[in-house]
Design a protein around this motif. Structure first.
Motif, PDB file in Angstrom:
ATOM      1  N   ASP A 131      43.028  36.831  46.866  1.00  0.00           N
ATOM      2  CA  ASP A 131      44.497  36.895  46.841  1.00  0.00           C
ATOM      3  C   ASP A 131      45.010  36.538  45.449  1.00  0.00           C
ATOM      4  N   GLU A 132      44.413  35.533  44.853  1.00  0.00           N
ATOM      5  CA  GLU A 132      44.824  35.108  43.505  1.00  0.00           C
ATOM      6  C   GLU A 132      44.444  36.160  42.466  1.00  0.00           C
ATOM      7  N   VAL A 133      43.242  36.683  42.551  1.00  0.00           N
ATOM      8  CA  VAL A 133      42.758  37.694  41.599  1.00  0.00           C
ATOM      9  C   VAL A 133      43.637  38.941  41.648  1.00  0.00           C
ATOM     10  N   ARG A 134      44.036  39.334  42.839  1.00  0.00           N
ATOM     11  CA  ARG A 134      44.846  40.553  43.008  1.00  0.00           C
ATOM     12  C   ARG A 134      46.244  40.433  42.407  1.00  0.00           C
ATOM     13  N   LYS A 135      46.653  39.251  42.044  1.00  0.00           N
ATOM     14  CA  LYS A 135      47.942  39.070  41.360  1.00  0.00           C
ATOM     15  C   LYS A 135      47.906  39.636  39.944  1.00  0.00           C
ATOM     16  N   TYR A 136      46.718  39.954  39.443  1.00  0.00           N
ATOM     17  CA  TYR A 136      46.546  40.402  38.061  1.00  0.00           C
ATOM     18  C   TYR A 136      45.802  41.745  38.026  1.00  0.00           C
TER      19      TYR A 136
ATOM     20  N   SER B   4      33.197  43.379  32.321  1.00  0.00           N
ATOM     21  CA  SER B   4      32.334  42.366  32.930  1.00  0.00           C
ATOM     22  C   SER B   4      32.282  42.562  34.437  1.00  0.00           C
ATOM     23  N   ILE B   5      31.226  42.026  35.038  1.00  0.00           N
ATOM     24  CA  ILE B   5      31.022  42.159  36.475  1.00  0.00           C
ATOM     25  C   ILE B   5      30.821  40.770  37.077  1.00  0.00           C
ATOM     26  N   VAL B   6      31.408  40.559  38.248  1.00  0.00           N
ATOM     27  CA  VAL B   6      31.194  39.326  38.995  1.00  0.00           C
ATOM     28  C   VAL B   6      30.785  39.708  40.412  1.00  0.00           C
TER      29      VAL B   6
ATOM     30  N   ILE C 159      27.639  39.455  33.247  1.00  0.00           N
ATOM     31  CA  ILE C 159      27.631  39.453  34.710  1.00  0.00           C
ATOM     32  C   ILE C 159      27.549  38.001  35.184  1.00  0.00           C
ATOM     33  N   ALA C 160      28.452  37.644  36.094  1.00  0.00           N
ATOM     34  CA  ALA C 160      28.512  36.281  36.621  1.00  0.00           C
ATOM     35  C   ALA C 160      28.422  36.308  38.142  1.00  0.00           C
TER      36      ALA C 160
ATOM     37  N   ASP D 236      41.514  28.261  39.324  1.00  0.00           N
ATOM     38  CA  ASP D 236      40.381  28.019  38.424  1.00  0.00           C
ATOM     39  C   ASP D 236      39.467  29.248  38.359  1.00  0.00           C
ATOM     40  N   TYR D 237      39.338  29.938  39.471  1.00  0.00           N
ATOM     41  CA  TYR D 237      38.513  31.139  39.519  1.00  0.00           C
ATOM     42  C   TYR D 237      39.063  32.213  38.580  1.00  0.00           C
ATOM     43  N   VAL D 238      40.369  32.411  38.604  1.00  0.00           N
ATOM     44  CA  VAL D 238      40.996  33.382  37.693  1.00  0.00           C
ATOM     45  C   VAL D 238      40.710  32.999  36.241  1.00  0.00           C
ATOM     46  N   GLU D 239      40.779  31.727  35.923  1.00  0.00           N
ATOM     47  CA  GLU D 239      40.495  31.296  34.547  1.00  0.00           C
ATOM     48  C   GLU D 239      39.015  31.517  34.213  1.00  0.00           C
ATOM     49  N   PHE D 240      38.126  31.285  35.168  1.00  0.00           N
ATOM     50  CA  PHE D 240      36.704  31.571  34.969  1.00  0.00           C
ATOM     51  C   PHE D 240      36.520  33.052  34.666  1.00  0.00           C
ATOM     52  N   LEU D 241      37.158  33.920  35.448  1.00  0.00           N
ATOM     53  CA  LEU D 241      37.045  35.366  35.222  1.00  0.00           C
ATOM     54  C   LEU D 241      37.576  35.755  33.842  1.00  0.00           C
ATOM     55  N   ARG D 242      38.659  35.164  33.453  1.00  0.00           N
ATOM     56  CA  ARG D 242      39.206  35.461  32.118  1.00  0.00           C
ATOM     57  C   ARG D 242      38.252  35.019  31.027  1.00  0.00           C
ATOM     58  N   GLY D 243      37.493  33.961  31.279  1.00  0.00           N
ATOM     59  CA  GLY D 243      36.556  33.456  30.290  1.00  0.00           C
ATOM     60  C   GLY D 243      35.316  34.318  30.083  1.00  0.00           C
ATOM     61  N   ILE D 244      35.053  35.227  31.026  1.00  0.00           N
ATOM     62  CA  ILE D 244      33.881  36.093  30.878  1.00  0.00           C
ATOM     63  C   ILE D 244      34.277  37.532  30.561  1.00  0.00           C
ATOM     64  N   LYS D 245      35.498  37.747  30.175  1.00  0.00           N
ATOM     65  CA  LYS D 245      35.972  39.098  29.871  1.00  0.00           C
ATOM     66  C   LYS D 245      35.090  39.759  28.812  1.00  0.00           C
ATOM     67  N   GLN D 246      34.744  40.997  29.079  1.00  0.00           N
ATOM     68  CA  GLN D 246      33.929  41.786  28.141  1.00  0.00           C
ATOM     69  C   GLN D 246      34.770  42.137  26.923  1.00  0.00           C
ATOM     70  N   GLU D 247      34.247  41.859  25.762  1.00  0.00           N
ATOM     71  CA  GLU D 247      34.973  42.170  24.522  1.00  0.00           C
ATOM     72  C   GLU D 247      34.783  43.617  24.137  1.00  0.00           C
TER      73      GLU D 247
END
Length: 180
Positions: free
Chosen positions: A23-28, A60-62, A101-102, A169-180
């Motif tokens: 639900d949180e991830v889908r906000k973005y 990136s993939i999770v 990949i995380a 916190d999960y959204v911030e984790f996902l942002r931290g692994i963004k593929q450059e």
């Protein structure tokens, strides 16, 4: 490119934590693409060409899932067997080379159970070594583990505030692994 969140949860309708995370991830929607294997493949017949296209068109993939018998649910294993093929993912295939990949995993048990000197005798990351090894075998970069323990409390309900903070916190984790 969007971060691709591949989800496998056979009892998603009963989930509290995994659903709240998504639900949180889908906000973005400009940052993340959620791909639910259970709803995409209700008959468990995975389309590898479609999956290859989804992966190729994202960053990136999770892999997000609840721990099932100290492993992933069966659909994610089937997905790996079907999609991560020689000539595409490894053995000459380079589609995942350098890709981050995380893993994002919820555990029914409390964190204290996942240590070398505990009831199970292994850390969560040790239990997930087959996925970490798979990631490395495909020449991808293992980008870490995000986890939630106690997702199925023995007594009482989950603290909704703790779950909500975990989702942020999960959204911030996902942002931290963004593929450059």
């Amino acid at each position: 490119m969007k971060t691709l969140v591949i989800v496998d949860h056979p009892f998603y309708d009963q989930s509290v934590v995994n659903r709240r995370w998504l639900d949180e991830v889908r906000k973005y929607p400009d940052e993340f693409l959620v791909h639910n294997l259970q709803s995409s493949y209700p008959r468990s017949s995975i389309d590898s060409a479609l999956e290859h296209s989804i992966i190729d068109n994202n960053g990136s993939i999770v892999f997000q899932f609840p721990l099932f018998w100290f492993n992933s649910p069966p659909m994610l294993k089937l997905w790996c067997d079907t999609v991560l093929t020689p000539g595409w993912a490894y053995a000459g295939g380079k589609h995942l080379t350098g890709r981050k990949i995380a893993l994002a995993v919820t555990c029914g048990g409390v964190e204290e159970q996942y240590h070398k000197d505990s009831k199970f005798g292994y850390t969560l990351e040790e239990l997930l070594n087959s996925y970490i090894c798979t990631i490395k075998h495909c020449h991808a970069e293992y980008a870490g583990l995000f986890s939630f323990y106690g997702a199925k409390p023995v007594k009482g309900d989950l603290d909704i505030n703790v779950v909500a903070q975990s989702a942020r916190d999960y959204v911030e984790f996902l942002r931290g692994i963004k593929q450059e």
